[in-house]
Design a protein around this motif. Structure first.
Motif, short mmCIF file in Angstrom:
data_model
loop_
_atom_site.label_atom_id
_atom_site.label_comp_id
_atom_site.label_asym_id
_atom_site.label_seq_id
_atom_site.Cartn_x
_atom_site.Cartn_y
_atom_site.Cartn_z
N ALA A 118 -67.41 6.95 70.81
CA ALA A 118 -67.83 8.09 71.63
C ALA A 118 -66.62 8.90 72.09
O ALA A 118 -66.68 10.14 72.15
N ILE A 119 -65.52 8.23 72.42
CA ILE A 119 -64.32 8.94 72.86
C ILE A 119 -63.80 9.85 71.76
O ILE A 119 -63.42 11.01 72.00
N LEU B 20 -67.26 2.75 62.84
CA LEU B 20 -65.89 2.45 62.44
C LEU B 20 -65.07 1.87 63.59
O LEU B 20 -64.26 0.94 63.38
N PHE B 21 -65.26 2.37 64.80
CA PHE B 21 -64.38 2.00 65.91
C PHE B 21 -65.11 1.32 67.06
O PHE B 21 -64.46 0.86 68.00
N MET C 134 -67.06 1.13 54.51
CA MET C 134 -65.82 0.63 55.10
C MET C 134 -66.05 -0.64 55.91
O MET C 134 -65.19 -1.53 55.94
N THR C 135 -67.19 -0.76 56.57
CA THR C 135 -67.49 -1.94 57.38
C THR C 135 -68.24 -3.01 56.59
O THR C 135 -68.61 -4.04 57.16
N LYS C 136 -68.52 -2.74 55.32
CA LYS C 136 -69.19 -3.69 54.42
C LYS C 136 -70.59 -4.05 54.91
O LYS C 136 -71.04 -5.19 54.81
N GLY D 279 -73.28 3.11 71.99
CA GLY D 279 -73.11 1.94 72.84
C GLY D 279 -73.71 2.07 74.22
O GLY D 279 -73.77 1.07 74.96
N GLY D 280 -74.16 3.25 74.61
CA GLY D 280 -74.68 3.43 75.96
C GLY D 280 -76.18 3.38 76.04
O GLY D 280 -76.81 4.27 76.66
#
Length: 569
Positions: A535-536, A528-529, A266-268, A207-208
């Motif tokens: 990243a966390i 997934l998140f 899982m995210t299709k 994301g960065g």
């Protein structure tokens, strides 16, 4: 009040005094003044937006009038648009740029121009000529063949060669000795570079992207280059055979792709029609798997040079092979072959082909250039292993760096960094065995005057430029020179050992394990998140690996302390 409104009142003492007086007299008057102020700010913002929109639409039709309008109405405190940057700062070649966004679709001198087709043959001939100039008998001179008057010179030469060979052996054994002897020397800059490069990759993939698109911390200049250089060094350090090395890489590849596939299921996500994005970051491991057999002759030649001068039949055969491949590809390139009409490119243009493959189609369109770039580097390295004098081996790394970086500046093409990074992997192999000439001097200067180096890099950076400008090169030759000058500087400093930290608390052994885990699984956690939690979660594994290694070390210490008691009993 908004911060802007507060700043407007506070910055003017008379207005501030008036405001205090009105607060005492009439709250209604204050509200009316604030309402009028807000209306004025809104009108100003709308006017700026309308001006930028009109300038952007009229720039092509009336460039001279638009330029004068922008200069007249430009406010340095406003956020400039791309058009405003081009109109106001296009003539400022030092602090601003023409390429405000890197797309890799236009260059002042493309790969197919007569200049490029003339420059590349001269570059190839020049590099080959330099290697041949350094040629000579690579075997050690025998004292019985020299006269008595030269005995002292031969003895000093033998002693220098013995020290050089001993230093190479010590570099190869440093990592293994460090695991057994805590006080022994280790190539900590290789460990730190690998760990920090993986951290930068996590930023980009979790994301960065703004960090890399703005070259924050000069990340575009060192993250991927260091990752590829350290991989080349590691291939020279390992005692495993080529098959064992490739098998370990295959295990890592399977783990990473399986994790990405699990997240896609899982995210299709439609991974069946876009499996390239399921492989994603593991294409780096694919490159290592491909390079393992291709670079194995070079690895063996560098290792066996001290024994038989690397003049065995296999080394000569592979030198001829890569020389022929590079010469043939160079002939295709000089004749103007671009790949725009080949069947592979036409296949990539079909609608049923995934977007990921279409995005990377330009890489295969420039197959001749890739073969010249990578095959030429392998040829130069193998040729140097055969003919270069021992005292000139330190210059070979400089030749390989010049061969790669000059192509990046003069002969740009979209996504040309892939071939360039593979070259850096080969450079890492060669310079590990043959340190760059002047490495000690460079390391001493950088350690002494690193603040000046930092300021030079700041001046060389181009903050107006946005995008992955390492993959999609800038438009102008001057901007490409600046882009790769920063990368070249940091790569040379790293190879020379100028960035050599220490590890008194021994954190690199378990952080190396974490970096391997993080590289394989960070994309799964992100898919997934999402951001920032992916990243966390990835970075949250750092204390977990510390706890595991600390627990294992404690158990090992207890078992060693119990051994003397058992022996006495």
């Amino acid at each position: 009040w908004t911060p802007l409104e507060s700043a407007m009142w506070i910055s003017n003492p008379s207005k501030l005094f008036t405001c205090e007086l009105l607060l005492l007299l009439s709250p209604q008057i204050v509200r009316s003044i604030l309402t009028e102020t807000r209306r004025e700010l809104a009108q100003r913002a709308l006017a700026n937006q309308t001006l930028n929109s009109s300038l952007h639409s009229q720039a092509v039709l009336e460039p001279e009038r638009v330029a004068s309008t922008v200069l007249h109405n430009f406010n340095p405190d406003d956020v400039p648009t791309e058009e405003a940057l081009k109109q106001n700062f296009s003539g400022d070649w030092l602090f601003h740029v023409k390429t405000t966004a890197c797309h890799g679709n236009a260059f002042d001198n493309g790969a197919g121009t007569p200049v490029s087709r003339t420059f590349l043959p001269f570059l190839c001939v020049g590099c080959v000529g330099f290697v041949l100039w350094s040629s000579g008998d690579v075997s050690r001179p025998k004292r019985r063949e020299r006269g008595d008057g030269d005995a002292d010179k031969v003895e000093r030469a033998d002693r220098a060669e013995d020290e050089e060979a001993s230093g190479r052996d010590q570099r190869e054994e440093q990592n293994e000795q460090n695991e057994k002897t805590p006080g022994s020397k280790r190539l900590f800059h290789v460990d730190f570079a690998r760990i920090c490069a993986v951290m930068c990759v996590i930023f980009e993939h979790s994301g960065g992207i703004s960090y890399t698109h703005r070259n924050v911390g000069f990340g575009l200049w060192w993250a991927l280059p260091y990752l590829y250089v350290t991989s080349g060094m590691s291939s020279m350090m390992t005692k495993s055979s080529m098959c064992g090395y490739a098998f370990r890489l295959l295990i890592v590849f399977t783990a990473g792709v399986s994790a990405n596939l699990f997240a896609d299921v899982m995210t299709k996500r439609d991974w069946k029609h876009d499996f390239g994005n399921t492989i994603f970051q593991m294409f780096f491991v694919v490159m290592l798997l491909i390079m393992a057999p291709l670079a194995e002759p070079l690895r063996q030649a560098l290792r066996t040079r001290e024994k038989d001068g690397a003049k065995d039949a296999s080394t000569q055969l592979f030198t001829i092979f890569w020389g022929t491949v590079s010469a043939g590809a160079l002939a295709f390139f000089v004749r103007g072959f671009t790949g725009d009409t080949d069947i592979v490119t036409q296949t990539f243009q079909e609608e049923n082909v995934s977007k990921w493959i279409q995005f990377y189609a330009p890489v295969l369109r420039h197959t001749p250039l890739i073969l010249v770039h990578v095959g030429g580097t392998l040829f130069l390295s193998l040729l140097a292993a055969m003919v270069c004098r021992d005292e000139n081996t330190g210059m070979i790394g400089w030749v390989l760096l010049a061969f790669s970086y000059m192509q990046m500046v003069v002969i740009p093409w979209d996504q040309d960094s892939f071939a360039h990074l593979v070259n850096l992997n080969i450079v890492g192999m060669v310079t590990f065995q043959w340190p760059l000439a002047g490495s000690e001097k460079i390391a001493t200067l950088v350690k002494s005057y690193w603040p000046f180096l930092l300021m030079l890099l700041c001046l060389d950076s181009m903050p107006d430029m946005w995008g992955r400008c390492d993959v999609h090169s800038p438009y102008s030759t001057w901007e490409r020179f600046r882009m790769f000058l920063g990368e070249f500087t940091l790569v040379v400093c790293f190879i020379a050992g100028a960035f050599s930290p220490s590890d008194p608390n021994r954190v690199t052994p378990w952080l190396n394990l974490w970096s391997l885990y993080a590289y394989c699984f960070h994309v799964m956690w992100y898919r997934l998140f999402g951001s920032p939690y992916g990243a966390i979660i990835t970075f949250a594994g750092i204390p977990m690996f510390w706890a595991i290694m600390h627990s294992a070390a404690s158990k090992s210490t207890k078992s060693e302390s119990q051994e003397p008691k058992d022996s006495k009993a």
